[in-house]
Design a protein around this motif. Structure first.
Motif, PDB file in Angstrom:
ATOM      1  N   ASN A  24      -5.107  -8.200   8.808  1.00 31.73           N
ATOM      2  CA  ASN A  24      -5.547  -9.097   7.732  1.00 31.73           C
ATOM      3  C   ASN A  24      -4.704  -8.927   6.479  1.00 31.73           C
ATOM      4  O   ASN A  24      -4.366  -9.893   5.802  1.00 31.73           O
ATOM      5  CB  ASN A  24      -7.009  -8.824   7.374  1.00 31.73           C
ATOM      6  CG  ASN A  24      -7.929  -9.337   8.451  1.00 31.73           C
ATOM      7  OD1 ASN A  24      -7.471  -9.672   9.531  1.00 31.73           O
ATOM      8  ND2 ASN A  24      -9.202  -9.391   8.155  1.00 31.73           N
ATOM      9  N   GLY A  25      -4.396  -7.659   6.159  1.00 35.69           N
ATOM     10  CA  GLY A  25      -3.579  -7.407   4.978  1.00 35.69           C
ATOM     11  C   GLY A  25      -2.217  -8.066   5.120  1.00 35.69           C
ATOM     12  O   GLY A  25      -1.705  -8.695   4.191  1.00 35.69           O
ATOM     13  N   TRP A  52     -10.615  -1.380   0.588  1.00 36.25           N
ATOM     14  CA  TRP A  52     -10.620  -0.106   1.310  1.00 36.25           C
ATOM     15  C   TRP A  52      -9.495   0.777   0.765  1.00 36.25           C
ATOM     16  O   TRP A  52      -8.392   0.288   0.513  1.00 36.25           O
ATOM     17  CB  TRP A  52     -10.460  -0.329   2.814  1.00 36.25           C
ATOM     18  CG  TRP A  52     -10.712   0.933   3.567  1.00 36.25           C
ATOM     19  CD1 TRP A  52      -9.792   1.703   4.202  1.00 36.25           C
ATOM     20  CD2 TRP A  52     -11.978   1.585   3.722  1.00 36.25           C
ATOM     21  NE1 TRP A  52     -10.403   2.804   4.750  1.00 36.25           N
ATOM     22  CE2 TRP A  52     -11.752   2.767   4.468  1.00 36.25           C
ATOM     23  CE3 TRP A  52     -13.281   1.312   3.288  1.00 36.25           C
ATOM     24  CZ2 TRP A  52     -12.779   3.652   4.789  1.00 36.25           C
ATOM     25  CZ3 TRP A  52     -14.299   2.200   3.619  1.00 36.25           C
ATOM     26  CH2 TRP A  52     -14.044   3.346   4.367  1.00 36.25           C
ATOM     27  N   HIS A 102     -12.657  -5.110   6.713  1.00 38.13           N
ATOM     28  CA  HIS A 102     -12.006  -3.933   6.106  1.00 38.13           C
ATOM     29  C   HIS A 102     -11.340  -3.158   7.236  1.00 38.13           C
ATOM     30  O   HIS A 102     -11.734  -2.029   7.538  1.00 38.13           O
ATOM     31  CB  HIS A 102     -13.021  -3.025   5.400  1.00 38.13           C
ATOM     32  CG  HIS A 102     -14.095  -3.768   4.691  1.00 38.13           C
ATOM     33  ND1 HIS A 102     -15.306  -4.073   5.262  1.00 38.13           N
ATOM     34  CD2 HIS A 102     -14.127  -4.284   3.452  1.00 38.13           C
ATOM     35  CE1 HIS A 102     -16.033  -4.759   4.405  1.00 38.13           C
ATOM     36  NE2 HIS A 102     -15.354  -4.905   3.301  1.00 38.13           N
ATOM     37  N   PRO A 103     -10.326  -3.765   7.867  1.00 37.31           N
ATOM     38  CA  PRO A 103      -9.852  -3.207   9.149  1.00 37.31           C
ATOM     39  C   PRO A 103      -9.404  -1.751   9.113  1.00 37.31           C
ATOM     40  O   PRO A 103      -9.581  -1.029  10.089  1.00 37.31           O
ATOM     41  CB  PRO A 103      -8.696  -4.141   9.517  1.00 37.31           C
ATOM     42  CG  PRO A 103      -9.070  -5.436   8.868  1.00 37.31           C
ATOM     43  CD  PRO A 103      -9.696  -5.055   7.559  1.00 37.31           C
ATOM     44  N   ARG A 104      -8.822  -1.306   7.989  1.00 31.66           N
ATOM     45  CA  ARG A 104      -8.351   0.085   8.025  1.00 31.66           C
ATOM     46  C   ARG A 104      -9.485   1.088   7.911  1.00 31.66           C
ATOM     47  O   ARG A 104      -9.282   2.290   8.066  1.00 31.66           O
ATOM     48  CB  ARG A 104      -7.279   0.324   6.974  1.00 31.66           C
ATOM     49  CG  ARG A 104      -5.920  -0.222   7.469  1.00 31.66           C
ATOM     50  CD  ARG A 104      -4.804   0.180   6.588  1.00 31.66           C
ATOM     51  NE  ARG A 104      -5.164  -0.041   5.219  1.00 31.66           N
ATOM     52  CZ  ARG A 104      -4.853   0.765   4.222  1.00 31.66           C
ATOM     53  NH1 ARG A 104      -4.153   1.848   4.437  1.00 31.66           N
ATOM     54  NH2 ARG A 104      -5.230   0.479   2.994  1.00 31.66           N
ATOM     55  N   ASN A 122       0.798  -1.224   0.000  1.00 28.18           N
ATOM     56  CA  ASN A 122       0.000   0.000   0.000  1.00 28.18           C
ATOM     57  C   ASN A 122       0.838   1.284   0.000  1.00 28.18           C
ATOM     58  O   ASN A 122       0.327   2.355   0.329  1.00 28.18           O
ATOM     59  CB  ASN A 122      -0.985   0.020   1.184  1.00 28.18           C
ATOM     60  CG  ASN A 122      -2.075  -1.017   1.018  1.00 28.18           C
ATOM     61  OD1 ASN A 122      -2.408  -1.399  -0.104  1.00 28.18           O
ATOM     62  ND2 ASN A 122      -2.640  -1.483   2.111  1.00 28.18           N
ATOM     63  N   CYS A 165      -2.435  -4.077  -1.470  1.00 26.34           N
ATOM     64  CA  CYS A 165      -2.878  -5.193  -0.630  1.00 26.34           C
ATOM     65  C   CYS A 165      -4.091  -5.859  -1.272  1.00 26.34           C
ATOM     66  O   CYS A 165      -5.083  -5.190  -1.551  1.00 26.34           O
ATOM     67  CB  CYS A 165      -3.240  -4.681   0.766  1.00 26.34           C
ATOM     68  SG  CYS A 165      -4.028  -5.961   1.766  1.00 26.34           S
ATOM     69  N   CYS A 215      -3.135  -3.601   7.584  1.00 21.20           N
ATOM     70  CA  CYS A 215      -3.772  -4.065   8.814  1.00 21.20           C
ATOM     71  C   CYS A 215      -3.353  -5.511   9.084  1.00 21.20           C
ATOM     72  O   CYS A 215      -2.626  -6.121   8.296  1.00 21.20           O
ATOM     73  CB  CYS A 215      -5.288  -3.973   8.667  1.00 21.20           C
ATOM     74  SG  CYS A 215      -5.938  -5.146   7.469  1.00 21.20           S
ATOM     75  N   GLU A 242       1.498   0.637   6.196  1.00 21.14           N
ATOM     76  CA  GLU A 242       0.150   1.027   5.796  1.00 21.14           C
ATOM     77  C   GLU A 242      -0.683  -0.215   5.491  1.00 21.14           C
ATOM     78  O   GLU A 242      -1.127  -0.430   4.361  1.00 21.14           O
ATOM     79  CB  GLU A 242       0.244   1.964   4.575  1.00 21.14           C
ATOM     80  CG  GLU A 242      -1.013   2.731   4.260  1.00 21.14           C
ATOM     81  CD  GLU A 242      -1.536   3.578   5.411  1.00 21.14           C
ATOM     82  OE1 GLU A 242      -2.654   3.290   5.850  1.00 21.14           O
ATOM     83  OE2 GLU A 242      -0.830   4.503   5.855  1.00 21.14           O
ATOM     84  N   GLY A 287      -6.070  -7.714   0.181  1.00 11.10           N
ATOM     85  CA  GLY A 287      -6.984  -8.120   1.239  1.00 11.10           C
ATOM     86  C   GLY A 287      -8.402  -7.605   1.105  1.00 11.10           C
ATOM     87  O   GLY A 287      -9.353  -8.323   1.372  1.00 11.10           O
ATOM     88  N   CYS A 288      -8.556  -6.347   0.744  1.00 10.09           N
ATOM     89  CA  CYS A 288      -9.903  -5.818   0.545  1.00 10.09           C
ATOM     90  C   CYS A 288      -9.791  -4.560  -0.301  1.00 10.09           C
ATOM     91  O   CYS A 288      -8.724  -4.211  -0.767  1.00 10.09           O
ATOM     92  CB  CYS A 288     -10.617  -5.547   1.875  1.00 10.09           C
ATOM     93  SG  CYS A 288     -10.114  -4.041   2.734  1.00 10.09           S
TER      94      CYS A 288
END
Ligand code: SF4
Length: 764
Positions: free
Chosen positions: A79-80, A63, A234-236, A51, A58, A77, A75, A60-61
């Motif tokens: 999960n990322g 966001w 979407h942790p961030r 990121n 990332c 999370c 930058e 991961g998602c």
């Protein structure tokens, strides 16, 4: 878990659910997972570029990242970090692995075990009648797939499925291949998750995407987070909501489960997050019954109309409604008929709770509504989101700072893939532009989405399945039906980075085509390449891998698709597939000429942070037939379960990425070493005469007479709304009937399944 032949067995322990998310434990868990997968050096190499502008996006998602100037050194999370480590793993699946494990043997393994075996390293084929995969060269593998495609009576007998990991360049080429071949059969994972958002937003606002930016979230007076669990998915987003709070905004969470991330957040990159109590995220939490969100927004809309009646000119944004919308009178007449008894029954809330939210709305100049699958995966998902739009339109909360719609996408480029044409129903102007650019006439008949694609495979109308990224078998509903569908195919092929269940559910012939991960360096004839993605807020930016690829035999997704296209369609000067493979910049040049908003793509994406696509709704330009935003009338709907039954929602554990569990734990909910658990309200357990930790089967109730049974679950007393339960997917996808779909969008109703709990049976 290490990559051994041992599959973990459930060994349930339960601790109290957490009341805050992230903080130091998230950092230690992420690093622990990363170091269990690969070396310190590879971990550092990947995590330091995730990121970052010019680094690896990332996967991961979806966001968005802050602007380049505001980014942290770290930058990402928890999960990322886990997802990147999972891809960068040093573990390898070799030809020897496939010699040792039969397809049937692999099919008996858990999703977790399959993923933990590591990265795929060379193309493999399972030939008709064989019990094992065996190595196959790239040329032969691609030739085999092309031959099957060309042998079909009609191009519509093939399905080209994608998950949202696919980058823009590969997605554009895949839809070009499918359409030049002659079909719009481009099902994708969006059909299974956010299709309801696209359907509702296209109809009401003229664009199937969110209208807000990260800055809007930061500066909104009030953010409603509805049917969403950002702490895990979407942790961030929690950092963004923390910023909202620090700027004086308020957050209201509406969700069936009291998730840790909705309560309190400890920012892992800030001293106050490590040492302090963190930030309370939700100022209010409304524990709503599954599917009650439509009724909630109908009640809020009625309250707004009544408040306007009581003090004309002070509540609604009359000027906005008159200048920019249509359908108000019809909507308002209907909204006034919504009865409180119905609302309270559907939502499970107290009237005062809803009136409190109403007062907060009145006190807020700008309001954003964020949502995810808690809204979309219901039979009435589209009407629910339309009602959210009604709610925002009433006070002009579209197209001004701090206000708007925010559907939060799960997969990193699921929105970009749709922009690139991965849709079975792309609008005619897109097809016309594509045809003009490449000198052919794309098919105009709508193709098959994911659910209809399964039906077509089941009844023999589709016989070749190509899955690009993802894990179709586990992402899809009605697992038994989906597996039967795949097994009926002549050929199933998957372009994948890692092993998953879809590789074990084979057509007569099956191919595994291993590809580069997003963190892998991608070098083609013209040199090192980067790819691009679009996040949930319509920002397009580049992503570049840094690691040496997991094997010398991997091809990029772009390369596999380009080579398949050449073998299937032959070489034509109008579509220079070889040039596309050599230099992705040439793909972007074509995207720039076909897809609006991508003009001068190569130049603009080279700028750190990339660029944002035009968002007409965000500027109060509504590309609907009337040119106005549309108020809609939505019939009141309430989900009911017969006596002795529960409404089940499927959900992810915290140690899970989409269909892939990373461990057997769900730290925030206090579930450890087990995934076959069903969370049930203590009052329901008592009424059902079930003890906490009782062993049960979950039996789906649907009117087609087919028994759908998820076996051997343990009951855990948990504060679910009365009458409802929750359990992890993909284990419970078996309970979602193929025919139980959202009206209009055809999205499976994974958040509202009627089940009964029976004593565990011996089978399975
Ligand atoms: S919020 Fe999503 S995109 Fe960002 S680091 Fe976490 S998983 Fe990755």
């Amino acid at each position: 878990m290490s990559a051994t032949d041992d599959d973990p067995t459930d060994d349930l322990t339960v601790t109290p659910p957490k009341t805050w998310a992230t903080g130091l434990p998230a950092v230690t868990h992420a690093l622990g997972y990363a170091l269990g997968q690969t070396t310190v050096r590879r971990t550092a190499l990947t995590l330091l570029t995730v990121n970052q502008a010019g680094g690896t996006d990332c996967p991961g998602c979806a966001w968005p990242d802050p602007g380049p100037a505001d980014r942290h050194r770290n930058e990402y999370c928890e999960n990322g970090a886990k997802h990147i480590a999972d891809e960068a793993t040093s573990r390898r699946v070799t030809r020897d692995f496939f010699r040792r494990h039969s397809v049937a043997g692999l099919g008996a393994k858990s999703d977790l075990w399959l993923n933990q075996q590591g990265r795929l390293t060379e193309p493999m084929v399972k030939r008709p009648g064989a019990g094992h995969y065996e190595p196959i060269g790239w040329d032969e593998a691609i030739g085999l797939l092309a031959t099957e495609l060309n042998a079909l009576d009609s191009p519509d007998q093939a399905l080209f499925y994608t998950s949202g990991r696919l980058n823009n360049e590969a997605a554009f080429l895949l839809q070009l291949l499918a359409r030049a071949y002659g079909t719009n059969n481009l099902p994708d994972c969006s059909n299974l998750c956010h299709e309801s958002s696209g359907s509702a937003l296209n109809e009401t606002l003229g664009i199937g995407k969110g209208s807000v930016t990260l800055d809007d979230i930061h500066h909104s007076d009030l953010v409603l987070v509805v049917g969403q669990n950002p702490g895990t998915n979407h942790p961030r987003m929690l950092s963004a909501l923390e910023e909202t709070k620090r700027n004086g905004g308020r957050v209201i969470a509406v969700n069936p489960l009291p998730e840790a991330g909705l309560m309190r957040f400890k920012h892992p990159q800030k001293a106050r997050g490590i040492l302090g109590r963190g930030t309370a995220i939700a100022d209010r939490f409304l524990q709503i019954r599954p599917g009650g969100d439509l009724a909630l927004f109908q009640a809020l809309n009625r309250l707004l109309l009544e408040a306007e009646d009581a003090a004309p000119g002070t509540v609604l944004d009359r000027a906005f409604v008159e200048e920019h919308t249509t359908g108000f009178d019809d909507f308002a007449a209907h909204a006034r008929t919504i009865g409180w008894d119905d609302v309270l029954a559907a939502t499970g809330l107290r009237r005062e709770e809803i009136e409190d939210v109403h007062r907060e709305v009145l006190a807020s100049r700008s309001v954003i509504v964020c949502w995810a699958m808690g809204l979309t995966q219901h039979k009435h998902g589209v009407p629910t989101i339309r009602e959210v739009v009604n709610f925002l339109l009433l006070r002009g909360n579209i197209g001004r700072p701090g206000a708007g719609v925010c559907p939060v996408r799960g997969h990193s480029n699921v929105q970009g893939d749709r922009t690139m044409g991965i849709w079975e129903r792309m609008p005619q102007p897109f097809l016309d532009a594509l045809g003009r650019e490449f000198g052919f006439t794309p098919p105009t008949a709508h193709g098959l989405d994911s659910v209809d694609g399964i039906r077509a495979m089941l009844d023999g109308r589709a016989t070749v399945f190509l899955g690009v990224a993802g894990n179709f078998v586990r992402a899809s509903p009605d697992s038994d039906a989906t597996e039967r569908a795949m097994r009926r195919c002549r050929l199933t092929a998957h372009i994948s980075t890692k092993l998953n269940r879809s590789h074990t559910v084979c057509g007569d012939t099956a191919l595994i085509l291993p590809t580069l991960g997003r963190s892998d360096r991608d070098v083609q004839a013209a040199g090192e390449q980067f790819v691009t993605v679009e996040n949930s807020m319509s920002e397009v930016h580049l992503s570049r891998g840094r690691l040496a690829p997991a094997s010398g035999h991997l091809l990029s997704e772009v390369a596999i698709i380009a080579r398949l296209a050449r073998r299937t369609l032959g070489d034509t000067p109008r579509i220079p597939w070889e040039e596309f493979e050599a230099d992705y910049g040439t793909v972007r040049d074509r995207i720039a000429r076909v897809v609006p908003g991508f003009e001068d793509f190569n130049t603009r994406v080279a700028v750190p942070g990339g660029f944002r696509l035009p968002n007409p709704a965000g500027a109060r330009v509504f590309r609907t037939p009337s040119g106005r935003a549309v108020f809609t009338r939505n019939a009141f709907t309430m989900l009911r379960a017969p006596a002795g039954h529960l409404l089940l929602q499927t959900l992810r554990s915290h140690d899970q990425w989409n269909t892939v569990p990373y461990a057997m734990d769900d730290r925030y909910r206090g579930i450890h070493h087990a995934r076959r658990v069903v969370l049930v309200n203590p009052a329901d357990l008592e009424a059902l005469h079930l003890a906490d930790r009782a062993e049960v089967d979950l039996v789906g109730v649907w009117h087609d007479g087919v028994e759908r049974r998820a076996r051997n679950f343990r009951v855990v007393a948990y504060p679910t709304p009365p009458g409802s339960a929750a359990a992890y997917y993909p284990e419970t996808n078996v309970l979602v009937p193929l025919d139980s779909v959202a009206d209009i969008s055809n999205t499976p109703t994974s958040k509202g399944i009627v089940v009964r709990l029976e004593p565990a049976s011996a089978g399975g």
